[in-house]
Write a protein that holds these residues in place. Structure first.
Motif, PDB file in Angstrom:
ATOM      1  N   GLY A   3       0.868  -1.253  -0.539  1.00 29.04           N
ATOM      2  CA  GLY A   3      -0.053   0.247  -0.241  1.00 29.04           C
ATOM      3  C   GLY A   3       0.398   1.389  -0.003  1.00 29.04           C
ATOM      4  N   GLU A   4       2.027   0.878  -0.487  1.00 31.76           N
ATOM      5  CA  GLU A   4       2.901   2.628  -0.403  1.00 31.76           C
ATOM      6  C   GLU A   4       2.312   3.070  -1.834  1.00 31.76           C
ATOM      7  OE1 GLU A   4       8.185   3.595  -0.640  1.00 31.76           O
ATOM      8  OE2 GLU A   4       7.657   1.805   0.598  1.00 31.76           O
ATOM      9  N   PHE A   5       2.142   2.857  -2.990  1.00 31.72           N
ATOM     10  CA  PHE A   5       1.778   3.084  -3.978  1.00 31.72           C
ATOM     11  C   PHE A   5       0.794   3.238  -5.043  1.00 31.72           C
ATOM     12  CE2 PHE A   5       6.420   0.842  -4.103  1.00 31.72           C
ATOM     13  CZ  PHE A   5       7.082   2.480  -3.626  1.00 31.72           C
ATOM     14  N   ILE A   6       0.671   4.068  -5.601  1.00 36.27           N
ATOM     15  CA  ILE A   6      -0.987   4.924  -6.386  1.00 36.27           C
ATOM     16  C   ILE A   6      -2.544   4.505  -5.163  1.00 36.27           C
ATOM     17  CG2 ILE A   6      -1.916   3.057  -7.940  1.00 36.27           C
ATOM     18  CD1 ILE A   6       0.344   4.561  -8.985  1.00 36.27           C
ATOM     19  N   TRP A   7      -2.568   3.750  -4.988  1.00 45.47           N
ATOM     20  CA  TRP A   7      -3.547   3.650  -3.842  1.00 45.47           C
ATOM     21  C   TRP A   7      -3.089   3.046  -2.094  1.00 45.47           C
ATOM     22  CZ3 TRP A   7      -8.042   5.306  -3.850  1.00 45.47           C
ATOM     23  CH2 TRP A   7      -9.442   5.450  -2.943  1.00 45.47           C
ATOM     24  N   THR A   8      -2.696   4.047  -1.411  1.00 46.41           N
ATOM     25  CA  THR A   8      -2.106   3.869  -0.098  1.00 46.41           C
ATOM     26  C   THR A   8      -2.936   4.214   1.152  1.00 46.41           C
ATOM     27  OG1 THR A   8      -2.594   6.715   0.194  1.00 46.41           O
ATOM     28  CG2 THR A   8      -0.651   6.171  -1.408  1.00 46.41           C
ATOM     29  N   HIS A   9      -2.532   4.186   1.980  1.00 40.48           N
ATOM     30  CA  HIS A   9      -3.609   3.886   3.155  1.00 40.48           C
ATOM     31  C   HIS A   9      -4.506   5.034   3.463  1.00 40.48           C
ATOM     32  CE1 HIS A   9      -4.841   3.222   7.273  1.00 40.48           C
ATOM     33  NE2 HIS A   9      -4.635   4.358   7.945  1.00 40.48           N
ATOM     34  N   GLN A  10      -4.047   6.666   3.172  1.00 40.17           N
ATOM     35  CA  GLN A  10      -5.061   7.582   3.043  1.00 40.17           C
ATOM     36  C   GLN A  10      -6.341   7.491   2.267  1.00 40.17           C
ATOM     37  OE1 GLN A  10      -5.129  10.326   0.719  1.00 40.17           O
ATOM     38  NE2 GLN A  10      -6.674  11.775   2.222  1.00 40.17           N
ATOM     39  N   SER A  11      -5.453   7.152   1.018  1.00 39.75           N
ATOM     40  CA  SER A  11      -6.783   6.518  -0.677  1.00 39.75           C
ATOM     41  C   SER A  11      -8.007   5.965   0.036  1.00 39.75           C
ATOM     42  CB  SER A  11      -6.347   6.502  -1.359  1.00 39.75           C
ATOM     43  OG  SER A  11      -5.290   7.014  -1.749  1.00 39.75           O
ATOM     44  N   ASN A  12      -7.489   5.039   0.603  1.00 39.20           N
ATOM     45  CA  ASN A  12      -8.229   3.839   1.080  1.00 39.20           C
ATOM     46  C   ASN A  12      -9.538   4.622   2.413  1.00 39.20           C
ATOM     47  OD1 ASN A  12      -8.667   1.161   0.290  1.00 39.20           O
ATOM     48  ND2 ASN A  12      -8.876   0.682   2.926  1.00 39.20           N
ATOM     49  N   ILE A  13      -8.941   5.472   3.157  1.00 41.95           N
ATOM     50  CA  ILE A  13     -10.492   5.956   3.938  1.00 41.95           C
ATOM     51  C   ILE A  13     -10.882   7.136   3.400  1.00 41.95           C
ATOM     52  CG2 ILE A  13     -10.041   7.921   6.178  1.00 41.95           C
ATOM     53  CD1 ILE A  13      -7.471   6.266   6.610  1.00 41.95           C
ATOM     54  N   PHE A  14      -9.900   7.761   3.015  1.00 44.05           N
ATOM     55  CA  PHE A  14     -10.940   8.717   2.147  1.00 44.05           C
ATOM     56  C   PHE A  14     -12.307   8.226   1.027  1.00 44.05           C
ATOM     57  CE2 PHE A  14     -11.909  11.008  -1.374  1.00 44.05           C
ATOM     58  CZ  PHE A  14     -12.438  12.577  -1.402  1.00 44.05           C
ATOM     59  N   GLY A  15     -11.737   6.881   0.407  1.00 39.17           N
ATOM     60  CA  GLY A  15     -12.634   6.054  -0.609  1.00 39.17           C
ATOM     61  C   GLY A  15     -13.920   5.947   0.602  1.00 39.17           C
ATOM     62  N   TRP A  16     -13.494   4.966   2.025  1.00 42.95           N
ATOM     63  CA  TRP A  16     -14.868   4.626   1.886  1.00 42.95           C
ATOM     64  C   TRP A  16     -15.482   5.255   2.794  1.00 42.95           C
ATOM     65  CZ3 TRP A  16     -16.108  -0.400   1.666  1.00 42.95           C
ATOM     66  CH2 TRP A  16     -15.576  -1.703   1.050  1.00 42.95           C
ATOM     67  N   THR A  17     -14.649   6.188   3.257  1.00 41.93           N
ATOM     68  CA  THR A  17     -15.682   7.124   3.834  1.00 41.93           C
ATOM     69  C   THR A  17     -17.173   7.747   2.697  1.00 41.93           C
ATOM     70  OG1 THR A  17     -14.017   7.857   5.434  1.00 41.93           O
ATOM     71  CG2 THR A  17     -15.335   9.570   5.707  1.00 41.93           C
TER      72      THR A  17
END
Length: 316
Positions: free
Chosen positions: A206-220
């Protein structure tokens, strides 16, 4: 300092240079959506495929749903079909961006490909997107004869958030019992909001392209609430389902450095324990969306693996 760059397939480094590392937010989302769409395909553009756009009745009280339809020009009454659901973290993407790949697939496999433009988050929260996909699938089943499709040979496919929607749709189809699926074909599917809150995250994924921060934003954006809560529907996050029996044969492909690696592996494991046939591929050195590096040997291998699995799944 990068934690996982030394694990990346060297042929994928060039792709990383073309993906900006964004901190996703509602303010940046319009700019992200307005950027030229990325697309990929391997081989010719499907010159003998007839492509069109259709507008179909949406879910009750919701707008109509637009779909792209790709049909081989040769006439038949016995071909299979794929309902494709595009990726984009539930917040972006379009059916048209995938048209080059869909035309290639339609021609190579003699299959109809229908791709759905579902409503995006955060403007539309769950269950809007999966219900859009459900009506698109119902429309394809009802109109199979128009496209020379055998209604018993229709499956679903998606990448990333599209894979998550496909997995949720497979559960919805099973539980509503209106029609059946021949297969589900999931490419690095986004299926578990609890990855955002896992107490022991994978140290290299999860370091590249779709990251932990992106994941939180998408799910929220999709859920309208912080991910990881107790009341998330399995139709939103398929990994939440406690019963995986009676699901169609499943193909799952993911990268060893993809943020979704562990949720994908666990879903595959649980499917096998539920008696569902599963084909699983994990590509070493691959991060999320690695298949956009179409010149790399790894991406070509993944494309061929996917196409061959679809060909097997679509056989009469």
């Amino acid at each position: 300092m990068s934690a996982s760059r030394h694990l990346v397939d060297p042929e994928l480094f060039g792709l990383l240079e073309t993906f900006p590392q964004l901190q996703l937010s509602e303010a940046i989302l319009p700019l992200m959506r307005a950027a030229p769409p990325r697309s990929f395909s391997f081989g010719d553009q499907g010159a003998s495929v007839l492509s069109s756009r259709r507008s179909i009745a949406g879910p009750a009280g919701a707008p109509d749903v637009s779909v792209s339809v790709h049909v081989p020009a040769t006439a038949t009454t016995n071909r299979g079909a794929i309902l494709h659901i595009h990726g984009g973290g539930y917040i972006a993407g379009s059916a048209e961006a995938n048209a080059p790949a869909h035309r290639v697939l339609a021609e190579a496999l003699d299959v109809v490909v229908v791709s759905v433009d579902y409503r995006l988050a955060p403007e539309t929260r769950f269950p809007g997107a999966v219900e859009d996909c459900y009506v698109a699938l119902g429309w394809l089943v009802a109109n199979a004869g128009e496209f020379g499709v055998d209604a018993a040979r229709i499956g679903i496919m998606g990448e990333s958030a599209g894979g998550g929607l496909a997995a949720g749709l497979a559960l919805l189809v099973r539980d509503r019992g209106e029609f059946a699926l021949a297969f589900q074909h999931l490419i690095y599917p986004m299926i578990d909001d609890r990855t955002c809150t896992h107490p022991d995250p994978h140290p290299y994924a999860g370091e590249f392209i779709w990251t932990h921060q992106s994941n939180i934003f998408g799910w929220t954006a999709l859920l309208g609430a912080a991910p990881g809560g107790d009341d998330v529907s399995p139709y939103a996050a398929a990994a939440r389902a406690t019963d995986l029996t009676r699901l169609p044969p499943t193909y799952i492909a993911t990268g060893a450095l993809d943020l979704f690696l562990e949720e994908n592996l666990d879903y595959a494991r649980r499917l096998t324990r539920a008696g569902v046939p599963v084909e699983l591929h994990v590509y070493p050195g691959a991060f999320h969306a690695f298949q956009f590096a179409t010149d790399s040997a790894l991406s070509k291998t993944a494309w061929l693996d996917s196409q061959r699995a679809l060909e097997r799944a679509l056989k009469p």
